[in-house]
Design an enzyme around this catalytic site. Sequence first.
Site, short mmCIF file in Angstrom:
data_model
loop_
_atom_site.label_atom_id
_atom_site.label_comp_id
_atom_site.label_asym_id
_atom_site.label_seq_id
_atom_site.Cartn_x
_atom_site.Cartn_y
_atom_site.Cartn_z
CB VAL A 1 -21.85 -4.57 -117.26
CG1 VAL A 1 -20.73 -3.57 -117.54
CG2 VAL A 1 -22.93 -4.48 -118.33
CB CYS A 2 -20.01 -6.52 -112.53
SG CYS A 2 -21.29 -5.35 -112.04
N PRO A 3 -18.27 -8.32 -114.53
CG PRO A 3 -18.88 -10.37 -115.47
CD PRO A 3 -19.44 -9.13 -114.81
#
EC number: 1.11.1.24
Length: 127
Positions: A11-13
């Site tokens: 999810v982070c990118p």
Amino acid sequence: LFFYPLDFTFVCPTEIIAFSDRAEEFHQLGCEVLGVSVDXQXTHLAWINTPRKEGGLGPLKIPLLADVTRNLSLDYGVLKEDEGIAYRGLFIIDGKGVLRQITVNDLPVGRXVDEALRLVQGXQYTD
């Protein structure tokens, strides 16, 4: 100021790229956007140097801070101590250093940049 769990995760990118792509909108409101994780600077650099098509970040318009001591995550109350990583925290701090908004999401739940912009604008409008 936003916290995210780890570099090279799923999810982070999308969140980091979204904040970076809209950094100018935050700057026009007088805001600086800072991303923080418990990863080391070398890991941040490796992720930035990995092309977006390969799961990397590519060039960013925002800095990523390395909270290797986990002190920032602990001080802001977002450290998931059993795993040693940060929850997805968003902290909006005004120009006087006053905390105006806190949002903390569980690990798999991302944030919306539109909502962060709305919160900044709302706090500025009421001042």
